[in-house]
Design an enzyme around this catalytic site. Structure first.
Site, mmCIF file in Angstrom:
data_model
loop_
_atom_site.group_PDB
_atom_site.id
_atom_site.type_symbol
_atom_site.label_atom_id
_atom_site.label_comp_id
_atom_site.label_asym_id
_atom_site.label_seq_id
_atom_site.Cartn_x
_atom_site.Cartn_y
_atom_site.Cartn_z
ATOM 1 N N GLU A 3 20.147 -44.917 -1.270
ATOM 2 C CA GLU A 3 19.989 -44.280 -2.578
ATOM 3 C C GLU A 3 18.877 -43.226 -2.470
ATOM 4 O O GLU A 3 17.865 -43.459 -1.805
ATOM 5 C CB GLU A 3 19.575 -45.349 -3.599
ATOM 6 C CG GLU A 3 19.388 -44.835 -5.011
ATOM 7 C CD GLU A 3 18.821 -45.923 -5.933
ATOM 8 O OE1 GLU A 3 18.130 -46.835 -5.444
ATOM 9 O OE2 GLU A 3 19.067 -45.847 -7.144
ATOM 10 N N LYS A 24 25.521 -45.664 -11.258
ATOM 11 C CA LYS A 24 24.558 -46.766 -11.338
ATOM 12 C C LYS A 24 24.365 -47.205 -12.785
ATOM 13 O O LYS A 24 24.118 -46.388 -13.677
ATOM 14 C CB LYS A 24 23.221 -46.329 -10.737
ATOM 15 C CG LYS A 24 22.168 -47.431 -10.696
ATOM 16 C CD LYS A 24 20.888 -46.898 -10.040
ATOM 17 C CE LYS A 24 19.816 -47.971 -9.977
ATOM 18 N NZ LYS A 24 18.545 -47.417 -9.423
ATOM 19 N N CYS A 43 20.775 -50.767 -5.906
ATOM 20 C CA CYS A 43 19.380 -51.086 -6.193
ATOM 21 C C CYS A 43 19.197 -52.097 -7.329
ATOM 22 O O CYS A 43 19.640 -53.229 -7.225
ATOM 23 C CB CYS A 43 18.613 -49.792 -6.445
ATOM 24 S SG CYS A 43 16.860 -49.902 -6.003
#
Ligand SMILES: *[C@@H]1O[C@H](CO)[C@@H](O)[C@H](O)[C@H]1NC(C)=O
Ligand SMILES: *[C@@H]1O[C@H](CO)[C@@H](O)[C@H](O)[C@H]1NC(C)=O
Ligand SMILES: *[C@@H]1O[C@H](CO)[C@@H](O)[C@H](O)[C@H]1NC(C)=O
Ligand SMILES: *[C@@H]1O[C@H](CO)[C@@H](O)[C@H](O)[C@H]1NC(C)=O
Ligand SMILES: *[C@@H]1O[C@H](CO)[C@@H](O)[C@H](O)[C@H]1NC(C)=O
Ligand SMILES: *[C@@H]1O[C@H](CO)[C@@H](O)[C@H](O)[C@H]1NC(C)=O
Ligand SMILES: *[C@@H]1O[C@H](CO)[C@@H](O)[C@H](O)[C@H]1NC(C)=O
Length: 495
Positions: A78, A179, A211
């Site tokens: 990322e 995301k 994440c």
């Protein structure tokens, strides 16, 4: 007749054997970001492309290495192309509009070179195609507000998403994921609802998220539970968060807890370390290196078993009795771990058949045999509640951890220093959630290491089957109680 049956039997055995040993070759790149000194000077598209060039060149170089090793799939981190430090406006010259591969077939590498503002997609697509591998990357997607009267549409007329993209070995875009759970990323918008994005390969079905998403129910657990995904690709920019959430520690715990292959690629820079290829049985390979200095990136490669579905050891044995009465002569104290106030009891002897500590509805138990070094303090801790520091999520944690020093109040403070070897340790608790993540972290000369011995985790009980070969930092079972998240899970992380 006989020989024919023998033949069939052999063939069947052979198939079973081949079936069991089917593997694929995975690679993750821990990427040491290459960034110019400042971001503020990027105003034009040309400047943005110059800014990202060193990182794309490094991806290209690493992908060529991966190709020589016959890697099937390569995951990059990322923010691995443009870094993390951007605002809503300053990131704009970098953004590209990334089409939805569910609706269009898009191969930027072979598409007409006249199509504007797709330079980064084209480059990534060509890296995949050139090296005949699946490539997972993370970039910024700019989507015009197409819905009429979209009252949420930002005033500039478009959304900006933190986006994972996957190219197949032909260079075709096969997955795009926005995301869901942003972590202080004011340059990006959250999608209106969590997307379950999967892609098929000859070596199994993969899900993708990124994440901070890993801490929440959707899409992380719904991909596994509802869609039966056995493999996850996970671009991340994950900072060191001892004692429970160091990258290699928690990502390996997720793989074991959910029963999936988990390919985690992190950026490598100050305070951000740790990547790995994890399986339900532990790490196939991982890398943690917080040595200060330039470089420090690493391409990790491992052959892992194809998982057609998750191999999750479901749940927690609710029937396990907790009522064994312990003599209550243990001295109990409170201390903060990861900003949550735990109840602790200190480990006093080199052996205990059972010690116990409770917090709210959670009681945690441990038994162990250890050579506890003089000056090393260890404690069994329990926490059952809503974590509210920099993000809201409800967890239940049972842990045996090394305190930073001999004082009680240091129990739970991050430390990499320990000297005591545990022959064995078993931890269990009265968790009221089936989402349990086991992790064992050890101290390796001032750095950290995962337990390489085979851990077992059945019915919510974490067990080291062999003596740990390094001093113990922490052995922990983290339970996530999504149902108690208090409606804040989708909310922006707040200070
Ligand atoms: C970044 O700054 C350092 C120190 O100010 C300087 O030595 C270096 O040349 C700069 N690098 C770039 C790429 O501008
Ligand atoms: C593709 O491979 C060729 C030949 O090895 C190389 O010159 C080129 O730079 C590569 N391009 C990409 C995007 O990987
Ligand atoms: C959009 O909003 C305008 C003004 O509020 C309204 O007149 C129009 O009918 C709406 N269009 C749609 C497609 O909802
Ligand atoms: C690549 O393209 C060829 C030809 O269109 C197709 O047969 C093949 O399935 C594609 N490979 C992958 C991995 O998508
Ligand atoms: C760890 O990182 C340093 C620089 O950050 C590098 O010099 C060293 O080679 C790395 N160690 C390993 C084992 O990769
Ligand atoms: C013990 O550790 C705590 C937390 O890391 C620290 O604040 C304290 O100063 C340390 N005490 C001693 C005596 O080193
Ligand atoms: C733990 O280790 C000690 C010392 O090696 C051994 O005597 C004991 O049987 C072990 N206990 C378990 C439960 O494995």
């Amino acid at each position: 007749m006989v020989s024919r049956w023998t033949y069939i039997t052999l063939t069947m055995l052979l198939c079973v054997e081949l079936g069991e040993s089917r593997t694929f070759r995975a690679a993750v790149l821990e990427h040491a970001l290459r960034l110019p000194n400042r971001t503020l000077f990027v105003r034009s598209r040309e400047q943005a492309l110059a800014y990202v060039e060193p990182n794309l060149a490094e991806f290209e170089r690493q992908a060529a290495i991966a190709r020589t090793q016959d890697v099937d799939i390569l995951v990059t981190p990322e923010d691995g192309i443009y870094g993390t430090a951007h605002g809503r406006t300053t990131i704009r010259p970098f953004l590209e509009t990334i089409p939805d591969p569910k609706h269009v077939t898009w191969n930027p590498c072979t598409a007409s070179a006249d199509i504007p503002n797709v330079d980064v997609q084209r480059r990534l697509s060509c890296i995949a195609r050139n090296n005949t591998l699946y490539l997972v990357a993370n970039y910024g997607d700019m989507q015009p507000c197409s819905v009429q009267n979209d009252s949420h549409c930002p005033s500039v007329g478009h959304y900006q998403y933190n986006t994972d993209i996957v190219f197949d070995p032909n260079g075709t875009l096969i997955a795009r994921y926005h995301k869901t759970h942003l972590y202080y990323e004011y340059q990006f918008d959250e999608p209106s609802e969590a997307e379950n994005i999967v892609f098929e390969t000859p070596f199994g079905k993969f899900g993708v998220f990124t994440c901070y998403d890993i801490l929440f129910e959707k899409p992380a657990t719904s991909l596994v539970n509802d869609l039966g995904v056995g493999n996850i690709v996970f671009p991340t920019a994950w900072f060191d968060a001892l004692p429970f959430f160091a990258a290699v520690e928690f990502h390996s715990a997720f793989a074991m807890g959910m029963g999936v292959n988990f390919l985690a690629a992190n950026i490598h820079r100050h305070r951000f370390h740790g990547s790995g290829i994890y399986t339900p049985d532990g790490a196939a390979v991982y890398y943690y290196n917080d040595t200060v200095g330039s470089g420090g990136g690493k391409l990790l490669i491992a052959d892992i078993e194809v998982l057609d579905k998750p191999t999750r050891r479901l749940g927690n044995d609710q029937s396990k009795p907790d009522s064994r009465m312990l003599s209550v002569d243990q001295f109990e104290f409170k201390s903060y771990a990861f900003h949550d106030l735990f109840n602790f009891v200190s480990l006093r002897d080199s052996h205990a058949d059972e010690i116990k500590v409770c917090h709210n509805a959670l009681c945690c138990h441990a038994k162990y045999t250890a050579n506890i070094h003089e000056g090393d303090r260890y404690a069994l801790g329990a926490f059952d509640g809503l974590h509210t520091y920099r993000g809201h999520f409800y967890h239940q944690i049972c842990t045996v951890l090394k305190c930073a020093n001999s004082s009680y109040s240091s129990c739970g403070s991050p430390t990499l220093d320990a000297r005591s070897i545990f022959s064995n340790i078993t931890i269990w608790g009265t968790f009221s959630t089936p989402y349990l993540f086991p992790e064992v972290l050890m101290s390796d000369n001032g750095s950290l290491a995962l337990a390489q011995t085979q851990l077992s985790f059945e019915n919510g009980t974490l067990d080291t089957n062999n003596p740990l070969d390094l001093p113990l930092l922490s052995a922990t079972v983290i339970g996530r109680k999504y149902s108690c998240d208090n409606g804040t899970a989708k909310q922006h992380a707040v200070l």
